[in-house]
Design a protein around this motif. Structure first.
Motif, PDB file in Angstrom:
ATOM      1  N   VAL A 213      -3.569   0.236  -4.636  1.00 22.44           N
ATOM      2  CA  VAL A 213      -5.022   0.381  -4.817  1.00 22.44           C
ATOM      3  C   VAL A 213      -5.517   1.802  -4.553  1.00 22.44           C
ATOM      4  CG1 VAL A 213      -5.378  -2.030  -4.137  1.00 22.44           C
ATOM      5  CG2 VAL A 213      -5.735  -0.208  -2.436  1.00 22.44           C
ATOM      6  N   SER A 214      -4.629   2.712  -4.205  1.00 21.50           N
ATOM      7  CA  SER A 214      -5.073   4.036  -3.723  1.00 21.50           C
ATOM      8  C   SER A 214      -5.956   4.763  -4.735  1.00 21.50           C
ATOM      9  CB  SER A 214      -3.867   4.896  -3.342  1.00 21.50           C
ATOM     10  OG  SER A 214      -3.000   5.061  -4.457  1.00 21.50           O
ATOM     11  N   ASN A 215      -5.683   4.617  -6.033  1.00 21.07           N
ATOM     12  CA  ASN A 215      -6.520   5.279  -7.054  1.00 21.07           C
ATOM     13  C   ASN A 215      -7.910   4.667  -7.159  1.00 21.07           C
ATOM     14  OD1 ASN A 215      -4.688   7.189  -7.816  1.00 21.07           O
ATOM     15  ND2 ASN A 215      -4.004   6.140  -9.678  1.00 21.07           N
ATOM     16  N   GLN A 216      -8.098   3.504  -6.570  1.00 22.80           N
ATOM     17  CA  GLN A 216      -9.365   2.775  -6.684  1.00 22.80           C
ATOM     18  C   GLN A 216     -10.294   3.024  -5.491  1.00 22.80           C
ATOM     19  OE1 GLN A 216     -10.284   0.210  -8.972  1.00 22.80           O
ATOM     20  NE2 GLN A 216      -8.442  -0.004 -10.188  1.00 22.80           N
ATOM     21  N   VAL A 217      -9.837   3.828  -4.531  1.00 26.02           N
ATOM     22  CA  VAL A 217     -10.567   3.975  -3.266  1.00 26.02           C
ATOM     23  C   VAL A 217     -11.199   5.362  -3.167  1.00 26.02           C
ATOM     24  CG1 VAL A 217     -10.365   3.938  -0.744  1.00 26.02           C
ATOM     25  CG2 VAL A 217      -8.995   2.367  -2.126  1.00 26.02           C
ATOM     26  N   ASP A 218     -12.483   5.376  -2.799  1.00 27.88           N
ATOM     27  CA  ASP A 218     -13.091   6.638  -2.376  1.00 27.88           C
ATOM     28  C   ASP A 218     -13.861   6.400  -1.086  1.00 27.88           C
ATOM     29  OD1 ASP A 218     -15.549   5.513  -2.993  1.00 27.88           O
ATOM     30  OD2 ASP A 218     -16.012   6.898  -4.631  1.00 27.88           O
ATOM     31  N   LYS A 219     -14.657   7.356  -0.667  1.00 28.63           N
ATOM     32  CA  LYS A 219     -15.286   7.275   0.652  1.00 28.63           C
ATOM     33  C   LYS A 219     -16.274   6.118   0.771  1.00 28.63           C
ATOM     34  CE  LYS A 219     -18.878  10.705  -0.484  1.00 28.63           C
ATOM     35  NZ  LYS A 219     -20.012   9.770  -0.442  1.00 28.63           N
ATOM     36  N   ASP A 220     -16.820   5.631  -0.339  1.00 28.60           N
ATOM     37  CA  ASP A 220     -17.830   4.573  -0.284  1.00 28.60           C
ATOM     38  C   ASP A 220     -17.279   3.178  -0.578  1.00 28.60           C
ATOM     39  OD1 ASP A 220     -19.979   6.319   0.305  1.00 28.60           O
ATOM     40  OD2 ASP A 220     -20.061   6.914  -1.805  1.00 28.60           O
ATOM     41  N   THR A 221     -16.002   3.095  -0.917  1.00 28.62           N
ATOM     42  CA  THR A 221     -15.411   1.797  -1.259  1.00 28.62           C
ATOM     43  C   THR A 221     -15.419   0.866  -0.049  1.00 28.62           C
ATOM     44  OG1 THR A 221     -13.985   2.817  -2.928  1.00 28.62           O
ATOM     45  CG2 THR A 221     -13.331   0.647  -2.103  1.00 28.62           C
ATOM     46  N   ILE A 222     -15.773  -0.401  -0.285  1.00 24.90           N
ATOM     47  CA  ILE A 222     -15.721  -1.444   0.747  1.00 24.90           C
ATOM     48  C   ILE A 222     -14.518  -2.333   0.456  1.00 24.90           C
ATOM     49  CG2 ILE A 222     -16.931  -3.405   1.792  1.00 24.90           C
ATOM     50  CD1 ILE A 222     -19.558  -2.089   0.855  1.00 24.90           C
ATOM     51  N   ILE A 223     -13.803  -2.707   1.501  1.00 19.95           N
ATOM     52  CA  ILE A 223     -12.579  -3.495   1.338  1.00 19.95           C
ATOM     53  C   ILE A 223     -12.684  -4.796   2.114  1.00 19.95           C
ATOM     54  CG2 ILE A 223     -10.082  -3.544   1.738  1.00 19.95           C
ATOM     55  CD1 ILE A 223     -10.105  -0.482   1.496  1.00 19.95           C
ATOM     56  N   LEU A 224     -12.332  -5.903   1.440  1.00 21.88           N
ATOM     57  CA  LEU A 224     -12.203  -7.213   2.077  1.00 21.88           C
ATOM     58  C   LEU A 224     -10.770  -7.693   1.892  1.00 21.88           C
ATOM     59  CD1 LEU A 224     -15.390  -9.123   0.814  1.00 21.88           C
ATOM     60  CD2 LEU A 224     -15.103  -7.943   3.000  1.00 21.88           C
ATOM     61  N   SER A 225     -10.206  -8.306   2.912  1.00 19.96           N
ATOM     62  CA  SER A 225      -8.875  -8.905   2.818  1.00 19.96           C
ATOM     63  C   SER A 225      -8.990 -10.403   3.027  1.00 19.96           C
ATOM     64  CB  SER A 225      -7.934  -8.314   3.875  1.00 19.96           C
ATOM     65  OG  SER A 225      -6.749  -9.084   3.959  1.00 19.96           O
ATOM     66  N   ALA A 226      -8.570 -11.166   2.015  1.00 11.67           N
ATOM     67  CA  ALA A 226      -8.570 -12.627   2.120  1.00 11.67           C
ATOM     68  C   ALA A 226      -7.195 -13.158   2.503  1.00 11.67           C
ATOM     69  CB  ALA A 226      -9.029 -13.255   0.804  1.00 11.67           C
ATOM     70  N   LEU A 227      -6.345 -12.296   3.070  1.00 11.39           N
ATOM     71  CA  LEU A 227      -5.005 -12.712   3.459  1.00 11.39           C
ATOM     72  C   LEU A 227      -5.041 -13.647   4.660  1.00 11.39           C
ATOM     73  CD1 LEU A 227      -4.338 -10.132   1.732  1.00 11.39           C
ATOM     74  CD2 LEU A 227      -2.355  -9.838   3.226  1.00 11.39           C
ATOM     75  N   ASN A 228      -4.004 -14.471   4.763  1.00  7.24           N
ATOM     76  CA  ASN A 228      -3.814 -15.257   5.971  1.00  7.24           C
ATOM     77  C   ASN A 228      -3.404 -14.351   7.131  1.00  7.24           C
ATOM     78  OD1 ASN A 228      -4.315 -17.854   4.842  1.00  7.24           O
ATOM     79  ND2 ASN A 228      -2.292 -17.858   3.924  1.00  7.24           N
ATOM     80  N   GLY A 229      -3.464 -14.895   8.344  1.00  8.30           N
ATOM     81  CA  GLY A 229      -3.026 -14.138   9.505  1.00  8.30           C
ATOM     82  C   GLY A 229      -4.152 -13.368  10.174  1.00  8.30           C
ATOM     83  N   ILE A 230      -3.774 -12.534  11.133  1.00  7.93           N
ATOM     84  CA  ILE A 230      -4.761 -11.845  11.966  1.00  7.93           C
ATOM     85  C   ILE A 230      -4.530 -10.334  12.024  1.00  7.93           C
ATOM     86  CG2 ILE A 230      -5.351 -13.809  13.455  1.00  7.93           C
ATOM     87  CD1 ILE A 230      -3.173 -12.963  15.380  1.00  7.93           C
ATOM     88  N   SER A 231      -3.774  -9.792  11.056  1.00  8.73           N
ATOM     89  CA  SER A 231      -3.416  -8.374  11.171  1.00  8.73           C
ATOM     90  C   SER A 231      -3.655  -7.548   9.927  1.00  8.73           C
ATOM     91  CB  SER A 231      -1.927  -8.248  11.558  1.00  8.73           C
ATOM     92  OG  SER A 231      -1.099  -8.816  10.556  1.00  8.73           O
ATOM     93  N   SER A 232      -4.032  -8.150   8.786  1.00  9.09           N
ATOM     94  CA  SER A 232      -4.071  -7.372   7.547  1.00  9.09           C
ATOM     95  C   SER A 232      -5.146  -6.295   7.568  1.00  9.09           C
ATOM     96  CB  SER A 232      -4.266  -8.295   6.337  1.00  9.09           C
ATOM     97  OG  SER A 232      -5.522  -8.949   6.367  1.00  9.09           O
ATOM     98  N   GLU A 233      -6.318  -6.577   8.174  1.00  9.18           N
ATOM     99  CA  GLU A 233      -7.380  -5.561   8.204  1.00  9.18           C
ATOM    100  C   GLU A 233      -6.920  -4.291   8.917  1.00  9.18           C
ATOM    101  OE1 GLU A 233      -9.733  -9.254   7.365  1.00  9.18           O
ATOM    102  OE2 GLU A 233      -8.062  -8.767   8.699  1.00  9.18           O
ATOM    103  N   ALA A 234      -6.231  -4.468  10.026  1.00  8.18           N
ATOM    104  CA  ALA A 234      -5.749  -3.295  10.765  1.00  8.18           C
ATOM    105  C   ALA A 234      -4.746  -2.501   9.942  1.00  8.18           C
ATOM    106  CB  ALA A 234      -5.120  -3.743  12.087  1.00  8.18           C
ATOM    107  N   GLU A 235      -3.875  -3.196   9.225  1.00 14.18           N
ATOM    108  CA  GLU A 235      -2.856  -2.514   8.431  1.00 14.18           C
ATOM    109  C   GLU A 235      -3.482  -1.798   7.231  1.00 14.18           C
ATOM    110  OE1 GLU A 235       0.736  -4.828   7.727  1.00 14.18           O
ATOM    111  OE2 GLU A 235       0.207  -6.110   9.419  1.00 14.18           O
ATOM    112  N   ILE A 236      -4.451  -2.420   6.596  1.00  7.49           N
ATOM    113  CA  ILE A 236      -5.146  -1.770   5.485  1.00  7.49           C
ATOM    114  C   ILE A 236      -5.927  -0.562   5.996  1.00  7.49           C
ATOM    115  CG2 ILE A 236      -6.985  -2.040   3.773  1.00  7.49           C
ATOM    116  CD1 ILE A 236      -6.139  -5.054   3.637  1.00  7.49           C
ATOM    117  N   GLY A 237      -6.654  -0.745   7.091  1.00  9.04           N
ATOM    118  CA  GLY A 237      -7.454   0.332   7.650  1.00  9.04           C
ATOM    119  C   GLY A 237      -6.641   1.525   8.084  1.00  9.04           C
TER     120      GLY A 237
END
Length: 301
Positions: free
Chosen positions: A88-112
């Motif tokens: 997704v790196s080409n799709q991200v700039d400073k204003d992009t908002i990201i949601l993770s619908a993954l299972n578990g309790i760690s994906s947000e930290a890894e994406i961030g």
């Protein structure tokens, strides 16, 4: 800020359900499905279907030069998260908002960690009963996306957008607790339904499968308190009430994986519980039993 463009990575059950929803309410080119060319060719050749209707989707490859998306939603399996973050790196700039619908309790930290913590809102997908069979998804309950725990302006922006496109959602103040609660449910229902080779009805009804599910969930309650989250029996019954609304003939993702002889997210569920148990010196016999049963199934593939 206003959300006008959405990108989705991961065409599993949730990815297809959300892609179909957004595409019917926004210009087709404003909803991008990120996938490699081989997958795109297969999707276009075989078609993607949602509740019996072929989806008309717009695809882009990770390499394509595109205008960054206003909103990116991750709907991949956890095993594919690292690859998806790169894609997704080409799709991200400073204003992009990201949601993770993954299972578990760690994906947000890894994406961030890679894309910027300030872009990520904590998120849980709950209450859906979507089933994917090859290129077809069926569901009765779309459930809702719950999000929060981040920049208040970004939270308001996403809420306004979901109002516009009529996607069910809930803004939650304590998303960490909500994520742990969903994790608790997944640890119970995904694994019990798989091990007892049943469906949601098999854990709606009293019996060994339901008892095992609840016992596995209670091990998560104990560990949550050691991790500073403090789930309670009230949380357990909140999630059991949600479970009771799901199509009895539906099946959670791990059961769908074992039926299709795909490797599952068992490491994300009982694997995580076992590791946390070892960390805190707390026995987790129910999850150890479920882990052994599921890994034994996978050895037979």
């Amino acid at each position: 800020m206003q959300i006008k463009t959405v990108s989705i990575i991961g065409l599993g059950a949730l990815g297809i359900m959300y892609a179909d929803h957004f595409t019917k309410r926004l210009p087709k080119e404003n909803v991008s499905i990120i996938a490699d060319q081989e997958r795109i060719d297969r999707y276009q050749s075989e078609g993607i279907y949602c509740n019996g209707e072929r989806c008309d989707l717009h695809y882009v490859t990770p390499e394509e030069a595109v205008t960054p998306a206003d909103l990116i939603i991750f709907t991949v399996k956890y095993s594919g998260l690292s690859e998806a973050i790169d894609a997704v790196s080409n799709q991200v700039d400073k204003d992009t908002i990201i949601l993770s619908a993954l299972n578990g309790i760690s994906s947000e930290a890894e994406i961030g960690e890679v894309l910027g913590h300030e872009k990520v809102l904590y998120c849980v997908a709950q209450g859906m009963d979507a089933i994917k069979d090859r290129n077809q998804v069926t569901f009765q309950n779309k459930g809702m996306l719950c999000f929060g725990e981040g920049n208040s302006e970004k939270i308001e922006t996403v809420a306004h957008f979901f109002d516009q496109v009529e996607l069910p959602y809930q803004v939650v103040d304590d998303m960490i607790e909500r994520q742990w609660g969903k994790f608790m449910l997944n640890v119970g229902v995904n694994q019990a339904v798989a091990v007892y080779q049943t469906n949601f009805q098999g854990v709606h009804e009293e019996g060994e499968a339901r008892n095992t599910m609840i016992a596995a969930m209670r091990e998560v309650i104990t560990l949550s308190q050691k991790e500073g989250v403090y789930l309670t029996e009230a949380d357990l019954y909140y999630w059991l009430d949600i479970l009771s609304t799901l199509n009895p003939q539906g099946k959670p993702s791990l059961r769908q994986d074992t039926e299709a002889k795909r490797y599952s997210e068992v490491e994300l569920f009982s694997g995580t519980v076992i590791r946390l148990g070892e960390k805190h010196g707390i026995p987790t016999p129910v999850n150890q039993y479920l882990y052994q049963q599921i890994t034994d199934m996978e050895k037979q593939y």
